[in-house]
Motif scaffolding. Structure first.
Motif, short mmCIF file in Angstrom:
data_model
loop_
_atom_site.label_atom_id
_atom_site.label_comp_id
_atom_site.label_asym_id
_atom_site.label_seq_id
_atom_site.Cartn_x
_atom_site.Cartn_y
_atom_site.Cartn_z
N UNK A 249 15.53 -4.39 29.54
CA UNK A 249 14.86 -3.97 30.61
C UNK A 249 13.53 -3.40 30.82
N UNK A 250 13.33 -2.29 29.78
CA UNK A 250 11.94 -1.97 29.28
C UNK A 250 10.93 -2.93 29.43
N UNK A 251 11.13 -4.14 28.58
CA UNK A 251 10.15 -5.25 28.50
C UNK A 251 9.87 -6.14 29.68
N UNK A 252 10.78 -6.01 30.62
CA UNK A 252 10.66 -6.65 31.92
C UNK A 252 9.47 -5.72 32.57
N UNK A 253 9.62 -4.35 32.52
CA UNK A 253 8.78 -3.55 33.21
C UNK A 253 7.46 -3.54 32.51
N UNK A 254 7.23 -3.54 31.08
CA UNK A 254 5.90 -3.95 30.32
C UNK A 254 5.38 -5.06 30.80
N UNK A 255 5.96 -6.25 31.19
CA UNK A 255 5.35 -7.32 31.60
C UNK A 255 4.90 -7.44 32.98
N UNK A 256 5.63 -6.65 33.81
CA UNK A 256 4.80 -6.39 35.02
C UNK A 256 3.63 -5.74 35.36
N UNK A 257 3.84 -4.82 34.42
CA UNK A 257 2.59 -3.99 34.32
C UNK A 257 1.19 -4.79 33.84
N UNK A 258 1.67 -5.52 32.62
CA UNK A 258 0.65 -6.37 32.18
C UNK A 258 0.03 -7.65 33.10
N UNK A 259 1.23 -7.99 33.62
CA UNK A 259 0.97 -9.14 34.63
C UNK A 259 0.01 -8.56 35.81
N UNK A 260 0.14 -7.38 36.09
CA UNK A 260 -0.46 -6.67 37.31
C UNK A 260 -2.28 -6.64 36.68
N UNK A 261 -2.26 -6.22 35.60
CA UNK A 261 -3.53 -5.88 34.88
C UNK A 261 -4.52 -7.35 34.84
N UNK A 262 -3.44 -8.38 34.29
CA UNK A 262 -4.25 -9.53 34.22
C UNK A 262 -4.21 -10.46 35.06
N UNK A 263 -3.58 -10.03 36.14
CA UNK A 263 -3.58 -10.82 37.59
C UNK A 263 -3.02 -12.21 37.17
N UNK A 264 -1.66 -12.43 36.39
CA UNK A 264 -1.27 -13.58 36.08
C UNK A 264 0.32 -13.45 36.43
N UNK A 265 0.83 -14.61 36.85
CA UNK A 265 2.21 -14.51 37.21
C UNK A 265 3.05 -15.93 36.54
N UNK A 266 2.63 -16.31 35.35
CA UNK A 266 3.46 -17.03 34.70
C UNK A 266 4.92 -16.80 34.25
N UNK A 267 5.07 -15.28 34.09
CA UNK A 267 5.98 -14.76 33.50
C UNK A 267 6.91 -14.26 34.76
N UNK A 268 6.57 -14.91 35.85
CA UNK A 268 7.27 -14.00 37.16
C UNK A 268 8.67 -14.56 37.10
N UNK A 269 8.88 -15.96 36.71
CA UNK A 269 10.51 -16.45 36.93
C UNK A 269 11.41 -15.55 35.64
N UNK A 270 10.76 -15.27 34.58
CA UNK A 270 11.69 -14.16 33.52
C UNK A 270 11.71 -13.02 34.42
#
Length: 351
Positions: A50-71
């Protein structure tokens, strides 16, 4: 190339690494990767998942990327199915978790839900936060488990719970969450840290989560006395880490360190730097030097060119052990993002 540009490149590598950590059968993250065998070890760790999902959300926001949104969406749906009502609050079901349900499970679920794309699941967020409130004792501390079990992991889990409550306060503006965090901070400062209850080998991890919670507490509280106490507390923790020679040893004996402790130390120290750089130049300069020392170690540890395709972008356990854990990469990426946010520029050794 300045530090911010370099770290943005390295964070792009981290994002690609996360894409390689997705199990094609489940659509969710793997936890442990062994480069030598180019294979995953399938190990259950719901808190870290669950923490890794939060990590990816934060990183996706900084990089403005959405490829991992389905995950992200699939993982949140998966763990939302674990939520069970306990009167007027919620917890994650221990039978589904296959382990006792704790404030850490609730905290990371809150953080993952808060940072998911709108619409916010405000009912679930509030119900999980109310569960953490129920765990607070009269002295300000939090019972770790929602069961009749002794506390375990309090050095980490209490800070995670405080951070989740404060992020919930920012979203919902319910004063109960801020008031609980103010009482909790006071306990973990005066009754826990100052009384020497933090083991030496746990200090960087304790300081990390307490500092991550103290930064929004400093910003949210209207009590000037609490603001000063919070700033003093965060500085005392990191000053003690520095005094014990943690960063000097990274420079002198890097092979003796493990990546998770350095990444966690830098996460927390960046929050301490954010407190100090506006009003304590000498301390801020010392913190920046230590951050740059730790950053040089993590940059050296990150796989960039050599290794397997899936290994690139991640961080080994040590300079000699290439095994990669998803939580370590999350801590390192968060440290990188905070260094960029703080505008810290380092003179780094040539790659």
């Amino acid at each position: 190339m300045n530090t911010a540009e370099l770290l943005t490149q390295r964070l792009e590598l981290v994002y690609r690494w996360y894409e390689g950590m997705v199990n094609p059968d489940t659509g969710m993250f793997e936890y442990l990767y062994l480069p030598q065998a180019d294979d995953f070890v399938r190990e259950r760790s719901p808190i870290r998942d669950i923490a890794s999902v939060w990590d990816v959300e934060m990183l996706s926001g900084v990089l403005n990327r959405g490829e991992l949104q389905p995950l992200v969406e699939k993982s949140l749906r998966h763990y939302e199915d674990y939520l069970v009502e306990r009167g007027d609050f919620m917890i994650l079901d221990p039978s589904r978790l296959e382990e006792p349900s704790s404030i850490a499970h609730s905290a990371f679920m809150i953080l993952a839900l808060l940072h998911a794309p709108p619409p916010r699941r405000k009912r679930q967020i509030a119900a999980l936060a109310d569960g953490i409130l129920r765990q607070q004792r009269p002295n300000g501390s939090y019972r770790v488990y929602f069961h009749d079990l002794p506390d375990h992991g309090e050095e980490l889990y209490a800070g995670e719970a405080l951070l989740a409550l404060l992020e919930t306060y920012r979203e919902l503006q319910d004063a109960r969450y801020l008031q609980s965090a103010e009482r909790g901070f006071s306990y973990y400062d005066t009754q826990y840290f100052r009384r020497g209850r933090v083991a030496e080998d746990m200090l960087v991890f304790f300081a990390n989560w307490q500092s991550q919670a103290c930064r929004p507490l400093f910003e949210c509280t209207q009590n000037d006395g609490i603001k000063q106490d919070v700033a003093d507390y965060v500085c005392r923790m990191h000053d003690q880490i520095i005094k014990r020679g943690f960063y000097e040893n990274i420079e002198r004996q890097p092979a003796e360190h493990v990546s998770v402790e350095v990444a966690c130390a830098l996460e927390g120290l960046n929050d301490a730097y954010a407190f100090t750089h506006a009003w304590d130049d000498k301390r801020a300069e010392r913190y920046q030097q230590c951050i740059c020392t730790g950053l040089a170690y993590l940059l050296r540890l990150q796989c960039t060119y050599d290794g397997t395709e899936r290994e690139r972008g991640g961080f080994g356990l040590t300079l000699e052990n290439r095994t990669q854990r998803i939580d370590i990469t999350g801590h390192a990426a968060n440290a990188f993002m905070k260094i960029v946010e703080n505008g810290i520029d380092c003179t780094l050794p040539a790659p």
